[in-house]
Design an enzyme around this catalytic site. Structure first.
Site, PDB file in Angstrom:
ATOM      1  N   LYS A  78       0.851  -1.192   0.000  1.00  0.00           N
ATOM      2  CA  LYS A  78       0.000   0.000   0.000  1.00  0.00           C
ATOM      3  C   LYS A  78       0.885   1.240   0.000  1.00  0.00           C
ATOM      4  O   LYS A  78       1.870   1.298   0.750  1.00  0.00           O
ATOM      5  CB  LYS A  78      -0.907  -0.027   1.242  1.00  0.00           C
ATOM      6  CG  LYS A  78      -1.943   1.088   1.297  1.00  0.00           C
ATOM      7  CD  LYS A  78      -2.826   0.971   2.540  1.00  0.00           C
ATOM      8  CE  LYS A  78      -3.921   2.028   2.557  1.00  0.00           C
ATOM      9  NZ  LYS A  78      -4.815   1.913   3.728  1.00  0.00           N
ATOM     10  N   SER A 158      -9.863   2.238   2.705  1.00  0.00           N
ATOM     11  CA  SER A 158      -8.931   2.928   1.828  1.00  0.00           C
ATOM     12  C   SER A 158      -7.939   1.985   1.141  1.00  0.00           C
ATOM     13  O   SER A 158      -7.308   2.397   0.176  1.00  0.00           O
ATOM     14  CB  SER A 158      -8.149   3.976   2.625  1.00  0.00           C
ATOM     15  OG  SER A 158      -7.321   3.334   3.594  1.00  0.00           O
ATOM     16  N   SER A 182     -10.216   0.133   7.071  1.00  0.00           N
ATOM     17  CA  SER A 182      -9.632   0.139   5.725  1.00  0.00           C
ATOM     18  C   SER A 182      -8.978  -1.149   5.270  1.00  0.00           C
ATOM     19  O   SER A 182      -8.587  -1.243   4.107  1.00  0.00           O
ATOM     20  CB  SER A 182      -8.619   1.262   5.596  1.00  0.00           C
ATOM     21  OG  SER A 182      -9.296   2.449   5.344  1.00  0.00           O
TER      22      SER A 182
HETATM   23  N1  GLN Z   1     -13.313   4.731   5.890  1.00  0.00           N
HETATM   24  C1  GLN Z   1     -12.722   5.258   7.081  1.00  0.00           C
HETATM   25  C2  GLN Z   1     -12.315   6.683   6.851  1.00  0.00           C
HETATM   26  O1  GLN Z   1     -12.597   7.196   5.828  1.00  0.00           O
HETATM   27  C3  GLN Z   1     -11.574   4.419   7.498  1.00  0.00           C
HETATM   28  C4  GLN Z   1     -10.354   4.677   6.738  1.00  0.00           C
HETATM   29  C5  GLN Z   1      -9.190   3.873   7.228  1.00  0.00           C
HETATM   30  O2  GLN Z   1      -9.361   2.906   7.972  1.00  0.00           O
HETATM   31  N2  GLN Z   1      -8.017   4.293   6.831  1.00  0.00           N
HETATM   32  O3  GLN Z   1     -11.753   7.309   7.678  1.00  0.00           O
END
Ligand code: GLN
Length: 492
Positions: A78, A158, A182
């Protein structure tokens, strides 16, 4: 023999050890798969040279009997993990061109174990999002499509590049990070497994910060065993991360056990949210039956502050983000915009205005607001108190159960653009994943079934602090019974 790209990570390890194929053959097959999958936009940077050099080193080490546990295993990383000499942008324009002079602890460990990095995976900008649509470099397209449809779907976020790449068989496994879901939500959207360990298991050093008290690296792979192997290589105490846990890393993969005899699995009442998709509800019940079949005792539990988790998260996470992202000032990293004749402040403004995307700006504004004098007590401090209550809910639940079983996400993957205009609808994706993040608990998603349109649905297992083994074992028990073998049809 099936295609090299179809093999599980464990099968790749045994095939390499038995000399059924070379690391160069294995990695080359994946390099070609990555090239052929460019329409998915899963990779921001491809690093075939890195991968092939690691493959050759792995072949030599295998011959010499000195191979590390991940020798020659093709991975995606990532793009939130700093990689030495390889552009690392967090999918933001503000970091365009940034080539770190060091590796994150996690990537350093993976490379030391012999892994071959195929490239850097796309994500939501600074990991803020649930659909991988906030990337400054374009969205990732899910390799999955609903039956008979050619509509593009989101891969979740994400870690959307990671989920797309693993499910499309572009890499054996990938790193992810999970701040509020995410790893788990994109895993559920793409029919793969993903584990977020206990906060502090994997070092955050060299991982670009979003919300430091929540951010946690973890593993994404096609099954539970592969997640265990990958997580083992990523975990461990790191004195460079002040929140790193100083505890030995168990051999999760070797100890993997699909029996749930003597385990009590809690079903949290409050996760039965109104308007839940009946298919998801049925799958959850199916999961309960599988757990019983594996020997578990099912108990109903209550986590009374579940409803407060989402609003709490969306105060705490932006607050920390606004502070973490203050460092992108055009002086130290990446992009700089200098308006002619402008002052230092003008430069800051222009750089940040041009460098950050809409979602990141929204979070910075919310974050600075909830931290500002006069609102700090009403929002940030209150959220911190509620966070403590949410953690307490789990501690109480552990008095009557060992693990929790819930759905991972409220829906299957949705269409590209379907929720991007409505931030609240997007934030609701995280309703089942955020509580475990706020409490720092290990949690994983496993692919459990397909909905009526042929799209994957996931189940989530949440465990006690440091009980990754329990989480993985339960995941394995359910995965064996779910028998999930579906893969996306190759259309790209
Ligand atoms: N979807 C969540 C956010 O937008 C979690 C994102 C994440 O875990 N990096 O913050």
């Amino acid at each position: 023999m099936s295609a090299l790209t179809d093999l599980s990570l464990a099968k790749m390890q045994s095939g390499l050890a038995a000399g059924e194929f070379s690391a160069r053959e294995l990695v080359s097959a994946h390099v070609s798969a990555v090239e052929a999958a460019r329409p998915l936009n899963a990779f921001l940077v491809e690093t075939p040279d890195h991968a092939l050099a690691a493959a050759d080193a792995a072949d030599a080490a295998l011959k010499a009997g000195t191979a590390g546990p991940l020798a020659g295993i093709p991975l995606g990383i990532k793009d939130l993990f700093c990689t030495k000499g390889v552009e690392t942008t967090a999918a933001s324009k503000i970091l365009q061109g940034f080539k770190p002079r060091y590796d994150s602890t996690v990537t350093e460990k993976l490379f030391a174990a012999g892994a071959a990095m195929l490239g850097k995976l796309n994500l939501d900008e600074f990991a803020m999002g649930s659909s991988n649509e906030t990337s400054a470099y374009g969205p990732v397209i899910s390799p999955w499509r609903a039956d008979g449809s050619s509509e593009n779907l989101v891969p979740g976020g994400s870690s959307g590049g990671s989920s797309a790449a693993v499910s499309a068989r572009l890499c054996a496994a990938a790193t992810g990070t999970d701040t509020g879901g995410s790893i788990r939500q994109p895993a559920a959207f793409t029919g793969i497994a993903g584990i977020k360990p206990t906060y502090g298991r994997c070092s955050r050093w060299g991982v670009i910060a979003f919300a430091s008290s929540l951010d946690q690296p973890g593993a994404m792979a096609r099954d539970v065993r592969d997640c265990a192997i990958m997580l083992e290589a990523m975990s461990g105490y790191d004195p460079k991360d002040s929140t790193s846990i100083n505890a030995p890393v168990p051999q999760w993969a070797a100890a993997l056990n699909g029996s749930l005899k003597g385990k009590r699995i809690g079903i949290p009442r409050e996760y039965r949210v109104e308007g839940m998709d009946p298919q998801l509800e049925a799958l959850w019940q199916q999961g309960i039956d599988w757990a019983k079949d594996a020997g578990a005792e099912i108990v109903e539990v209550s986590l009374p502050h579940t409803r407060e988790a989402l609003p709490t998260y969306y105060i705490v996470a932006p607050a920390e983000a606004s502070s973490n992202l203050a460092r992108y000032d055009g002086v130290r990293y990446g992009q700089r915009v200098t308006p002619p004749g402008g002052s230092l402040n003008d430069m800051y403004e222009a750089t940040r205005g041009a460098g950050f995307g809409g979602e990141v700006k929204r979070r910075i504004m919310i974050g600075t607001y909830v931290l500002s004098a006069g609102y700090y007590d009403a929002y940030y401090l209150k959220a911190q108190k509620v966070r403590a209550l949410i953690a307490q809910d789990f501690e109480r639940a552990w008095e009557s159960c060992d693990l929790l079983l819930t759905p991972t996400a409220p829906t299957a993957a949705f269409g590209l653009g379907a929720k991007s205009a409505d931030p609240i609808a997007m934030y609701l994706n995280d309703v089942f994943t955020v509580p475990a993040s706020l409490a720092g608990l290990p949690a994983m998603s496993i692919p459990a079934g397909l909905d009526s349109q042929g799209l994957p649905l996931g189940l989530q297992i949440i465990g006690k602090p440091l009980d990754e083994q329990g989480v993985l074992d339960a995941g394995h028990a359910l995965e064996c019974r779910a028998g999930f073998t579906a893969a996306p049809q190759h259309w790209w």
